[in-house]
Design a protein around this motif. Structure first.
Motif, PDB file in Angstrom:
ATOM      1  N   LEU A   1      24.642 -68.734  16.129  1.00  0.00           N
ATOM      2  CA  LEU A   1      24.854 -68.045  17.397  1.00  0.00           C
ATOM      3  C   LEU A   1      26.170 -67.285  17.363  1.00  0.00           C
ATOM      4  O   LEU A   1      27.130 -67.711  16.726  1.00  0.00           O
ATOM      5  N   ASP A   2      26.198 -66.159  18.081  1.00  0.00           N
ATOM      6  CA  ASP A   2      27.425 -65.380  18.179  1.00  0.00           C
ATOM      7  C   ASP A   2      27.381 -64.617  19.499  1.00  0.00           C
ATOM      8  O   ASP A   2      26.334 -64.531  20.139  1.00  0.00           O
ATOM      9  N   ASN A   3      28.536 -64.095  19.898  1.00  0.00           N
ATOM     10  CA  ASN A   3      28.537 -63.344  21.162  1.00  0.00           C
ATOM     11  C   ASN A   3      28.680 -61.841  20.937  1.00  0.00           C
ATOM     12  O   ASN A   3      28.728 -61.078  21.882  1.00  0.00           O
ATOM     13  N   ASP A   4      28.754 -61.440  19.682  1.00  0.00           N
ATOM     14  CA  ASP A   4      28.950 -60.027  19.373  1.00  0.00           C
ATOM     15  C   ASP A   4      27.590 -59.326  19.333  1.00  0.00           C
ATOM     16  O   ASP A   4      26.750 -59.637  18.493  1.00  0.00           O
ATOM     17  N   PRO A   5      27.372 -58.351  20.233  1.00  0.00           N
ATOM     18  CA  PRO A   5      26.080 -57.663  20.286  1.00  0.00           C
ATOM     19  C   PRO A   5      25.695 -57.037  18.948  1.00  0.00           C
ATOM     20  O   PRO A   5      24.512 -56.928  18.627  1.00  0.00           O
ATOM     21  N   GLU A   6      26.683 -56.626  18.178  1.00  0.00           N
ATOM     22  CA  GLU A   6      26.392 -56.035  16.861  1.00  0.00           C
ATOM     23  C   GLU A   6      25.781 -57.062  15.918  1.00  0.00           C
ATOM     24  O   GLU A   6      25.007 -56.733  15.041  1.00  0.00           O
ATOM     25  N   LYS A   7      26.179 -58.309  16.089  1.00  0.00           N
ATOM     26  CA  LYS A   7      25.716 -59.332  15.151  1.00  0.00           C
ATOM     27  C   LYS A   7      24.397 -59.950  15.594  1.00  0.00           C
ATOM     28  O   LYS A   7      23.586 -60.347  14.757  1.00  0.00           O
ATOM     29  N   ILE A   8      24.206 -60.043  16.911  1.00  0.00           N
ATOM     30  CA  ILE A   8      22.989 -60.673  17.405  1.00  0.00           C
ATOM     31  C   ILE A   8      21.786 -59.892  16.903  1.00  0.00           C
ATOM     32  O   ILE A   8      21.748 -58.667  17.012  1.00  0.00           O
ATOM     33  N   GLY A   9      20.820 -60.593  16.356  1.00  0.00           N
ATOM     34  CA  GLY A   9      19.634 -59.943  15.806  1.00  0.00           C
ATOM     35  C   GLY A   9      19.729 -59.722  14.305  1.00  0.00           C
ATOM     36  O   GLY A   9      18.712 -59.523  13.645  1.00  0.00           O
ATOM     37  N   GLN A  10      20.953 -59.752  13.770  1.00  0.00           N
ATOM     38  CA  GLN A  10      21.086 -59.649  12.306  1.00  0.00           C
ATOM     39  C   GLN A  10      20.431 -60.841  11.641  1.00  0.00           C
ATOM     40  O   GLN A  10      20.236 -61.888  12.247  1.00  0.00           O
ATOM     41  N   ARG A  11      20.130 -60.663  10.363  1.00  0.00           N
ATOM     42  CA  ARG A  11      19.427 -61.674   9.611  1.00  0.00           C
ATOM     43  C   ARG A  11      20.365 -62.246   8.550  1.00  0.00           C
ATOM     44  O   ARG A  11      20.989 -61.484   7.815  1.00  0.00           O
ATOM     45  N   TRP A  12      20.484 -63.563   8.476  1.00  0.00           N
ATOM     46  CA  TRP A  12      21.193 -64.201   7.365  1.00  0.00           C
ATOM     47  C   TRP A  12      20.137 -65.010   6.628  1.00  0.00           C
ATOM     48  O   TRP A  12      19.678 -66.036   7.158  1.00  0.00           O
ATOM     49  N   GLY A  13      19.792 -64.575   5.441  1.00  0.00           N
ATOM     50  CA  GLY A  13      18.699 -65.251   4.750  1.00  0.00           C
ATOM     51  C   GLY A  13      17.460 -65.116   5.605  1.00  0.00           C
ATOM     52  O   GLY A  13      17.102 -64.013   6.020  1.00  0.00           O
ATOM     53  N   ASP A  14      16.823 -66.208   5.940  1.00  0.00           N
ATOM     54  CA  ASP A  14      15.603 -66.128   6.732  1.00  0.00           C
ATOM     55  C   ASP A  14      15.859 -66.493   8.193  1.00  0.00           C
ATOM     56  O   ASP A  14      14.931 -66.833   8.917  1.00  0.00           O
ATOM     57  N   ARG A  15      17.122 -66.420   8.590  1.00  0.00           N
ATOM     58  CA  ARG A  15      17.453 -66.837   9.953  1.00  0.00           C
ATOM     59  C   ARG A  15      18.061 -65.660  10.724  1.00  0.00           C
ATOM     60  O   ARG A  15      18.822 -64.878  10.154  1.00  0.00           O
ATOM     61  N   VAL A  16      17.768 -65.576  12.022  1.00  0.00           N
ATOM     62  CA  VAL A  16      18.261 -64.477  12.847  1.00  0.00           C
ATOM     63  C   VAL A  16      19.370 -64.989  13.759  1.00  0.00           C
ATOM     64  O   VAL A  16      19.244 -66.063  14.358  1.00  0.00           O
ATOM     65  N   ILE A  17      20.444 -64.225  13.845  1.00  0.00           N
ATOM     66  CA  ILE A  17      21.563 -64.625  14.705  1.00  0.00           C
ATOM     67  C   ILE A  17      21.157 -64.448  16.165  1.00  0.00           C
ATOM     68  O   ILE A  17      20.678 -63.384  16.562  1.00  0.00           O
ATOM     69  N   GLN A  18      21.362 -65.512  16.940  1.00  0.00           N
ATOM     70  CA  GLN A  18      20.997 -65.477  18.353  1.00  0.00           C
ATOM     71  C   GLN A  18      22.230 -65.309  19.220  1.00  0.00           C
ATOM     72  O   GLN A  18      23.355 -65.545  18.772  1.00  0.00           O
ATOM     73  N   SER A  19      22.004 -64.967  20.473  1.00  0.00           N
ATOM     74  CA  SER A  19      23.124 -64.865  21.411  1.00  0.00           C
ATOM     75  C   SER A  19      23.626 -66.253  21.774  1.00  0.00           C
ATOM     76  O   SER A  19      22.857 -67.204  21.925  1.00  0.00           O
ATOM     77  N   VAL A  20      24.934 -66.347  21.929  1.00  0.00           N
ATOM     78  CA  VAL A  20      25.533 -67.633  22.265  1.00  0.00           C
ATOM     79  C   VAL A  20      25.110 -68.084  23.662  1.00  0.00           C
ATOM     80  O   VAL A  20      25.232 -69.261  23.999  1.00  0.00           O
ATOM     81  N   THR A  21      24.584 -67.163  24.439  1.00  0.00           N
ATOM     82  CA  THR A  21      24.092 -67.572  25.763  1.00  0.00           C
ATOM     83  C   THR A  21      22.879 -68.496  25.646  1.00  0.00           C
ATOM     84  O   THR A  21      22.527 -69.183  26.595  1.00  0.00           O
ATOM     85  N   GLU A  22      22.258 -68.494  24.474  1.00  0.00           N
ATOM     86  CA  GLU A  22      21.074 -69.337  24.289  1.00  0.00           C
ATOM     87  C   GLU A  22      21.420 -70.760  23.858  1.00  0.00           C
ATOM     88  O   GLU A  22      20.527 -71.571  23.588  1.00  0.00           O
ATOM     89  N   LEU A  23      22.713 -71.047  23.780  1.00  0.00           N
ATOM     90  CA  LEU A  23      23.158 -72.365  23.306  1.00  0.00           C
ATOM     91  C   LEU A  23      22.432 -73.507  24.018  1.00  0.00           C
ATOM     92  O   LEU A  23      21.945 -74.448  23.396  1.00  0.00           O
ATOM     93  N   GLU A  24      22.326 -73.399  25.345  1.00  0.00           N
ATOM     94  CA  GLU A  24      21.751 -74.483  26.128  1.00  0.00           C
ATOM     95  C   GLU A  24      20.256 -74.684  25.852  1.00  0.00           C
ATOM     96  O   GLU A  24      19.727 -75.768  26.093  1.00  0.00           O
ATOM     97  N   GLN A  25      19.583 -73.627  25.399  1.00  0.00           N
ATOM     98  CA  GLN A  25      18.176 -73.810  25.021  1.00  0.00           C
ATOM     99  C   GLN A  25      18.064 -74.337  23.597  1.00  0.00           C
ATOM    100  O   GLN A  25      17.279 -75.236  23.310  1.00  0.00           O
ATOM    101  N   VAL A  26      18.865 -73.753  22.713  1.00  0.00           N
ATOM    102  CA  VAL A  26      18.724 -74.049  21.289  1.00  0.00           C
ATOM    103  C   VAL A  26      18.977 -75.528  20.995  1.00  0.00           C
ATOM    104  O   VAL A  26      18.233 -76.150  20.228  1.00  0.00           O
TER     105      VAL A  26
END
Lengths: 211, 211
Positions: free
Chosen positions: B114-139
DNA sequence: TTGTGTGAATCCCTTCACAGCG
DNA sequence: CGCTGTGAAGGGATTCACACAA
């Protein structure tokens, strides 16, 4: 002025300094051991005892001058001088450390990056070019390197440490999860990420079993 | 079976385990406390005392079975189970940790970034996608996250820690150079890179002044 | 005989408590 | 008064030393 200062004391000094810098930024003038303790996660007696190893910096009834004490701590921790650092290992950990802003802010200047990967040698990080690790013996004396950061795999760490010490380095920050053998006159600080995580899972496992 | 095990003991257990795994790979069958001590940078008495907190695993006159002891230590350190980890902060330190091979090897599985930077959210690291830190409570509940790694700036660290604990996380590995306030039931391990370097420059400064 | 397991002794760090200074 | 600086007390962790089991 005791001879031996424990590692935990040094760590607390770092915490106090950080707290003082916050207070300084907040415009505070003086601070009591009590206030420092709560910010540093310790006790007032501990704060006073820690300082007492080095002298007496407070005024009875009034606490400590924030600005003067911060300056004293910076001197104690050796942050007055600039420390020249060489980074060995230009992998991901090395990259993270190299750009870590707090390092430069505290007077650690990384003036050389070395790696053994032909693909990396010659690459540019900012305004610095990655050199071959075979140049270690030239770089350390030429650039008057004080500290070396070891961010290479376990298999290479001991060799690098030995060569760096031989070449005149005075301290080592080791990220390889292995215990380096160096002369006792050369301080080594280890950062072992696996151990930190294992300490967590140990705590969680126990707590579950005992609750 | 003592109630409280010190942090330094746990760290040594990790070292012993690593040494045992080396020995296992080297085909050794049994090992004495003496041998373990020299590999772990401690003393034979310390090794035996450390183990004695948990039971007696050796055979008098013959030392310890390498394989069995390694297995026992893995259980003690909680490495039998898989720990589900969320990484908060997709900067350089986060990147280095995410790819750190030893983590997966030890059973730590990072299932969210998770990250809060809009540029990073949605990027892919390996097979995983960076999510918004606002989703912390769901994740955290959805993915049954056990541990959270905090690799964000100091200014955001406390907020993240609080939210993560609130959402049900059981332990925190904190890379932000600040002391987090969390309930005492939630273990926190701090990795403070600046303090490690300051410990070095302190040692060097003193040694110079006293020599 | 070898090398573990463990009470006893030791050492070091933290905490206490208060004298003393501003 | 308020708060530091510090000797003394207390508590943990390491080290010692040896009985004992294989």
């Amino acid at each position: 002025m005791s001879r031996t200062i424990s590692d935990s004391t040094v760590r607390r000094l770092s915490h106090y300094l950080r707290a003082l810098e916050d207070l300084e930024a907040g415009g505070a003038d003086s601070v009591s051991s009590d206030q420092l303790a709560s910010r540093g996660g310790t006790t007032a007696a501990q704060v006073r005892k820690d300082f007492s190893h080095f002298g007496s910096f407070g005024k009875r009834g009034h606490g400590y001058q924030v600005c003067a004490l911060a300056s004293t701590l910076r001197t104690l921790l050796g942050l007055d001088s600039v420390w020249r650092v060489a980074l060995v290992g230009a992998g991901r950990i090395g990259a993270a450390l190299y750009r870590y802003p707090a390092f430069k802010a505290r007077g650690y200047e990384c003036t050389a990056i070395l790696d053994n990967d032909p693909e990396k040698i010659g690459q540019r990080w900012g305004d610095r070019v990655i050199q071959s690790v075979t140049e270690l013996e030239q770089v350390i004396p030429d650039q008057a390197i004080d500290l070396v950061i070891i961010a290479v795999p376990v298999s290479a760490a001991q060799e690098i440490a030995g060569r760096a010490v031989q070449a005149g380095v005075r301290g080592v920050l080791n990220f390889a999860p292995t215990r380096l053998r160096v002369p006792s006159s050369v301080p080594v600080t280890n950062v072992n990420l696996v151990i930190e995580l294992e300490a967590l899972s140990f705590a969680l496992t126990r707590e579950g079993g005992e609750a």
